[in-house]
Design a protein around this motif. Structure first.
Motif, PDB file in Angstrom:
ATOM      1  N   PHE A 174       0.855  -1.176   0.000  1.00  0.00           N
ATOM      2  CA  PHE A 174       0.000   0.000   0.000  1.00  0.00           C
ATOM      3  C   PHE A 174       0.898   1.235   0.000  1.00  0.00           C
ATOM      4  CE2 PHE A 174      -2.116  -3.339   2.533  1.00  0.00           C
ATOM      5  CZ  PHE A 174      -3.173  -3.600   1.680  1.00  0.00           C
ATOM      6  N   ALA A 175       0.310   2.378  -0.177  1.00  0.00           N
ATOM      7  CA  ALA A 175       1.071   3.626  -0.084  1.00  0.00           C
ATOM      8  C   ALA A 175       1.670   3.727   1.321  1.00  0.00           C
ATOM      9  CB  ALA A 175       0.160   4.812  -0.365  1.00  0.00           C
ATOM     10  N   HIS A 176       2.811   4.387   1.396  1.00  0.00           N
ATOM     11  CA  HIS A 176       3.524   4.499   2.665  1.00  0.00           C
ATOM     12  C   HIS A 176       2.627   5.070   3.767  1.00  0.00           C
ATOM     13  CE1 HIS A 176       6.829   5.082   5.444  1.00  0.00           C
ATOM     14  NE2 HIS A 176       6.490   6.357   5.547  1.00  0.00           N
ATOM     15  N   ASP A 177       1.857   6.112   3.461  1.00  0.00           N
ATOM     16  CA  ASP A 177       1.013   6.712   4.496  1.00  0.00           C
ATOM     17  C   ASP A 177      -0.091   5.753   4.940  1.00  0.00           C
ATOM     18  OD1 ASP A 177      -0.014   7.249   1.875  1.00  0.00           O
ATOM     19  OD2 ASP A 177      -1.257   8.880   2.639  1.00  0.00           O
ATOM     20  N   THR A 178      -0.560   4.896   4.047  1.00  0.00           N
ATOM     21  CA  THR A 178      -1.554   3.899   4.431  1.00  0.00           C
ATOM     22  C   THR A 178      -0.944   2.888   5.392  1.00  0.00           C
ATOM     23  OG1 THR A 178      -2.783   4.161   2.364  1.00  0.00           O
ATOM     24  CG2 THR A 178      -3.093   2.093   3.559  1.00  0.00           C
ATOM     25  N   ASP A 179       0.240   2.365   5.039  1.00  0.00           N
ATOM     26  CA  ASP A 179       0.936   1.430   5.941  1.00  0.00           C
ATOM     27  C   ASP A 179       1.113   2.042   7.329  1.00  0.00           C
ATOM     28  OD1 ASP A 179       1.230  -0.325   3.816  1.00  0.00           O
ATOM     29  OD2 ASP A 179       3.415  -0.211   3.762  1.00  0.00           O
ATOM     30  N   CYS A 180       1.620   3.269   7.349  1.00  0.00           N
ATOM     31  CA  CYS A 180       1.908   3.932   8.628  1.00  0.00           C
ATOM     32  C   CYS A 180       0.632   4.152   9.438  1.00  0.00           C
ATOM     33  CB  CYS A 180       2.613   5.264   8.389  1.00  0.00           C
ATOM     34  SG  CYS A 180       4.278   5.093   7.717  1.00  0.00           S
ATOM     35  N   SER A 181      -0.424   4.583   8.780  1.00  0.00           N
ATOM     36  CA  SER A 181      -1.682   4.846   9.491  1.00  0.00           C
ATOM     37  C   SER A 181      -2.313   3.576  10.030  1.00  0.00           C
ATOM     38  CB  SER A 181      -2.661   5.579   8.574  1.00  0.00           C
ATOM     39  OG  SER A 181      -2.158   6.849   8.240  1.00  0.00           O
ATOM     40  N   LEU A 182      -2.265   2.498   9.249  1.00  0.00           N
ATOM     41  CA  LEU A 182      -2.814   1.226   9.718  1.00  0.00           C
ATOM     42  C   LEU A 182      -2.017   0.689  10.904  1.00  0.00           C
ATOM     43  CD1 LEU A 182      -3.525  -0.496   6.286  1.00  0.00           C
ATOM     44  CD2 LEU A 182      -5.239   0.327   7.932  1.00  0.00           C
ATOM     45  N   THR A 183      -0.697   0.774  10.806  1.00  0.00           N
ATOM     46  CA  THR A 183       0.164   0.305  11.895  1.00  0.00           C
ATOM     47  C   THR A 183      -0.082   1.120  13.156  1.00  0.00           C
ATOM     48  OG1 THR A 183       1.822  -0.438  10.302  1.00  0.00           O
ATOM     49  CG2 THR A 183       2.576  -0.062  12.560  1.00  0.00           C
ATOM     50  N   ALA A 184      -0.197   2.426  13.006  1.00  0.00           N
ATOM     51  CA  ALA A 184      -0.454   3.292  14.165  1.00  0.00           C
ATOM     52  C   ALA A 184      -1.833   3.013  14.765  1.00  0.00           C
ATOM     53  CB  ALA A 184      -0.330   4.757  13.771  1.00  0.00           C
ATOM     54  N   ALA A 185      -2.833   2.787  13.920  1.00  0.00           N
ATOM     55  CA  ALA A 185      -4.181   2.489  14.424  1.00  0.00           C
ATOM     56  C   ALA A 185      -4.178   1.202  15.244  1.00  0.00           C
ATOM     57  CB  ALA A 185      -5.174   2.386  13.268  1.00  0.00           C
ATOM     58  N   ALA A 186      -3.517   0.160  14.735  1.00  0.00           N
ATOM     59  CA  ALA A 186      -3.432  -1.094  15.487  1.00  0.00           C
ATOM     60  C   ALA A 186      -2.689  -0.885  16.800  1.00  0.00           C
ATOM     61  CB  ALA A 186      -2.745  -2.175  14.650  1.00  0.00           C
ATOM     62  N   ALA A 187      -1.597  -0.138  16.747  1.00  0.00           N
ATOM     63  CA  ALA A 187      -0.828   0.125  17.966  1.00  0.00           C
ATOM     64  C   ALA A 187      -1.673   0.893  18.984  1.00  0.00           C
ATOM     65  CB  ALA A 187       0.447   0.892  17.632  1.00  0.00           C
ATOM     66  N   LEU A 188      -2.450   1.848  18.509  1.00  0.00           N
ATOM     67  CA  LEU A 188      -3.313   2.606  19.418  1.00  0.00           C
ATOM     68  C   LEU A 188      -4.354   1.695  20.052  1.00  0.00           C
ATOM     69  CD1 LEU A 188      -4.225   5.233  20.718  1.00  0.00           C
ATOM     70  CD2 LEU A 188      -5.659   5.629  18.691  1.00  0.00           C
ATOM     71  N   VAL A 189      -4.998   0.867  19.248  1.00  0.00           N
ATOM     72  CA  VAL A 189      -5.989  -0.078  19.785  1.00  0.00           C
ATOM     73  C   VAL A 189      -5.342  -0.956  20.856  1.00  0.00           C
ATOM     74  CG1 VAL A 189      -7.379  -2.113  19.208  1.00  0.00           C
ATOM     75  CG2 VAL A 189      -7.469  -0.078  17.744  1.00  0.00           C
ATOM     76  N   ASN A 190      -4.118  -1.392  20.607  1.00  0.00           N
ATOM     77  CA  ASN A 190      -3.440  -2.302  21.526  1.00  0.00           C
ATOM     78  C   ASN A 190      -2.952  -1.630  22.807  1.00  0.00           C
ATOM     79  OD1 ASN A 190      -3.935  -4.430  19.821  1.00  0.00           O
ATOM     80  ND2 ASN A 190      -1.940  -4.277  18.809  1.00  0.00           N
ATOM     81  N   THR A 191      -3.022  -0.304  22.877  1.00  0.00           N
ATOM     82  CA  THR A 191      -2.661   0.358  24.136  1.00  0.00           C
ATOM     83  C   THR A 191      -3.737   0.162  25.192  1.00  0.00           C
ATOM     84  OG1 THR A 191      -3.608   2.521  23.535  1.00  0.00           O
ATOM     85  CG2 THR A 191      -1.261   2.137  23.001  1.00  0.00           C
ATOM     86  N   ASP A 192      -4.852  -0.394  24.800  1.00  0.00           N
ATOM     87  CA  ASP A 192      -5.952  -0.663  25.720  1.00  0.00           C
ATOM     88  C   ASP A 192      -6.166  -2.166  25.774  1.00  0.00           C
ATOM     89  OD1 ASP A 192      -8.065  -0.200  27.430  1.00  0.00           O
ATOM     90  OD2 ASP A 192      -9.491   0.220  25.834  1.00  0.00           O
ATOM     91  N   GLY A 193      -5.115  -2.892  26.152  1.00  0.00           N
ATOM     92  CA  GLY A 193      -5.166  -4.340  26.010  1.00  0.00           C
ATOM     93  C   GLY A 193      -4.833  -5.108  27.255  1.00  0.00           C
ATOM     94  N   ARG A 194      -4.281  -6.268  27.016  1.00  0.00           N
ATOM     95  CA  ARG A 194      -4.046  -7.266  28.065  1.00  0.00           C
ATOM     96  C   ARG A 194      -3.061  -6.814  29.140  1.00  0.00           C
ATOM     97  NH1 ARG A 194      -0.874  -9.174  23.606  1.00  0.00           N
ATOM     98  NH2 ARG A 194       1.298  -9.335  24.196  1.00  0.00           N
TER      99      ARG A 194
END
Length: 181
Positions: free
Chosen positions: A3-23
């Motif tokens: 994907f475009a670089h900004d798409t990769d970065c945004s998806l990775t950041a979104a997953a990382a943000l979601v995971n800050t509220d995890g186990r």
């Protein structure tokens, strides 16, 4: 690159943000942790370093987590809702020695707004390309973290090396136990 670089970065950041509220409990316990997240995911623009900003970013997590458990129609509704709510107007921008990429809100928009819109734009790319299967939940039974499989062969199963290693050790021990008995 899939994907475009900004798409990769945004998806990775979104997953990382979601995971800050995890186990492992609260992954964004304070403003300093948000500062680290901001830097780690190469965000630019406005960053207030306040409790109010931290609270706004935290409030975004459940909405983004829902994406990893939703069907296409619900994902589209979430994406469209985020874009509409934040009055996104996509434009090509080049800054900080980065090539042209999309920004849909001004760089001085609140951080939570920029995170939400960048995630929505990246998710829109996945929907348009028929690649939502790249959004996964970690396969380790004791983990509910999310991940984005950006591998060419779509083989990523675990959120990080720790879960992968724990799964490999468990499988090894099960094979040894089966061989003994």
């Amino acid at each position: 690159m899939l994907f475009a670089h900004d798409t990769d970065c945004s998806l990775t950041a979104a997953a990382a943000l979601v995971n800050t509220d995890g186990r492992d409990g609260e992954g964004l316990p304070d403003v300093a942790a948000l500062d680290e997240f901001f830097t780690a995911h190469s965000y630019t623009g406005r960053h207030e370093h306040t409790e109010t900003e931290l609270a706004a970013v935290r409030r975004l997590r459940p909405r983004l987590r829902r994406v990893w458990h939703a069907d296409t129609d619900e994902i589209v509704a979430i994406v469209n809702g985020l874009l509409r709510e934040h009055r996104a107007l996509p434009q090509l921008i080049a800054h900080d020695d980065e090539p042209y990429h999309f920004h849909a809100v001004p760089r001085d928009a609140p951080l939570a707004t920029r995170i939400a819109v960048e995630a929505a734009m990246a998710l829109a790319d996945l929907v348009r390309m028929g690649e939502l299967s790249r959004l996964r939940v970690c396969e380790h039974p004791d983990c509910d973290d999310v991940l984005v499989d950006l591998s060419k062969n779509r083989s990523r199963r675990f959120c990080d090396a720790n879960c992968g290693n724990r799964a490999a050790v468990s499988a090894y021990r099960a094979r040894k136990a089966a061989a003994r008995g």
